[in-house]
Design a protein around this motif. Structure first.
Motif, short mmCIF file in Angstrom:
data_model
loop_
_atom_site.label_atom_id
_atom_site.label_comp_id
_atom_site.label_asym_id
_atom_site.label_seq_id
_atom_site.Cartn_x
_atom_site.Cartn_y
_atom_site.Cartn_z
N PHE A 114 -8.28 -0.68 -1.65
CA PHE A 114 -7.05 -0.41 -2.39
C PHE A 114 -6.94 -1.25 -3.67
O PHE A 114 -6.59 -0.73 -4.73
CB PHE A 114 -5.83 -0.60 -1.50
CG PHE A 114 -4.59 0.02 -2.07
CD1 PHE A 114 -4.48 1.40 -2.17
CD2 PHE A 114 -3.53 -0.75 -2.52
CE1 PHE A 114 -3.35 1.99 -2.70
CE2 PHE A 114 -2.40 -0.16 -3.05
CZ PHE A 114 -2.30 1.21 -3.13
N HIS A 115 -7.25 -2.55 -3.59
CA HIS A 115 -7.13 -3.40 -4.78
C HIS A 115 -8.14 -2.99 -5.86
O HIS A 115 -7.83 -3.03 -7.06
CB HIS A 115 -7.27 -4.87 -4.41
CG HIS A 115 -6.12 -5.35 -3.57
ND1 HIS A 115 -4.84 -5.48 -4.07
CD2 HIS A 115 -6.05 -5.67 -2.27
CE1 HIS A 115 -4.03 -5.88 -3.11
NE2 HIS A 115 -4.73 -6.00 -1.99
N CYS A 117 0.84 -1.19 0.00
CA CYS A 117 0.00 0.00 0.00
C CYS A 117 0.88 1.25 0.00
O CYS A 117 0.93 1.97 0.99
CB CYS A 117 -0.93 -0.01 1.22
SG CYS A 117 -2.10 1.34 1.23
N PHE A 148 -1.87 6.20 -3.14
CA PHE A 148 -3.08 6.38 -2.36
C PHE A 148 -3.73 7.72 -2.69
O PHE A 148 -3.05 8.74 -2.73
CB PHE A 148 -2.72 6.30 -0.86
CG PHE A 148 -3.89 6.16 0.04
CD1 PHE A 148 -4.75 5.09 -0.08
CD2 PHE A 148 -4.14 7.09 1.02
CE1 PHE A 148 -5.84 4.95 0.76
CE2 PHE A 148 -5.22 6.97 1.86
CZ PHE A 148 -6.07 5.89 1.73
N SER A 159 2.18 4.87 -0.26
CA SER A 159 1.45 6.13 -0.08
C SER A 159 1.37 6.94 -1.37
O SER A 159 0.44 7.72 -1.55
CB SER A 159 2.10 6.95 1.02
OG SER A 159 3.40 7.32 0.67
N ARG A 199 -6.51 4.52 6.52
CA ARG A 199 -5.93 3.16 6.46
C ARG A 199 -7.02 2.11 6.35
O ARG A 199 -6.89 1.14 5.60
CB ARG A 199 -5.06 2.90 7.70
CG ARG A 199 -3.80 3.74 7.72
CD ARG A 199 -2.95 3.45 8.94
NE ARG A 199 -2.34 2.14 8.76
CZ ARG A 199 -2.35 1.17 9.68
NH1 ARG A 199 -2.89 1.36 10.86
NH2 ARG A 199 -1.77 0.02 9.44
N ALA A 247 -8.32 2.15 2.85
CA ALA A 247 -7.36 1.53 1.94
C ALA A 247 -7.41 0.01 2.05
O ALA A 247 -7.35 -0.69 1.04
CB ALA A 247 -5.95 2.03 2.24
#
Length: 124
Positions: A108-109, A14, A19, A16, A101, A104
């Protein structure tokens, strides 16, 4: 005695820079997490974030100090001992960082998949 910081506290899957939610510079959120449990020395922060160069770490810490997120204390020792500690303003970001967080971890994926699909459709 505080627990030592470890690079494993940050998920390498992950990064940053990928992100979409960012607090301050690329390393600011991670430094806030490193300082969550009390003051730390430069070397401790550097060990926890091996991907950041000393120059960029110094610049980020200076920027965070300027923004009022942390204090820098120089202890009168030989050699001087310098510690960085979150201010109340810096601590006020901890809940936001934790919410980011959690987001994420859940999305995230999907975010990366959407970017890949967009890039494939947009390429000539």
């Amino acid at each position: 005695m505080r627990e030592p910081l470890s690079p494993e506290m940050f998920d390498p899957m992950c990064p940053s820079s990928a992100f979409p939610i960012q607090i301050g510079g690329k390393w600011t959120g991670m430094l806030i997490r490193c300082l969550e449990h009390g003051p730390r020395r430069f070397t401790e922060l550097r060990n926890a974030l091996p991907a950041v160069t000393p120059k960029v770490l110094s610049e980020t810490l200076r920027s965070m100090e300027r923004d009022g997120l942390l204090t820098r204390t120089v202890h009168d020792e030989n050699p001087p001992r310098v510690e960085y500690e979150l201010t109340g303003l810096g601590r006020s970001l901890l809940d936001l960082i934790e919410a980011s967080r959690a987001w994420a971890a859940e999305h995230f994926h999907t975010l990366l998949k959407a970017r890949d699909e967009h890039d494939l459709e947009s390429s000539p």
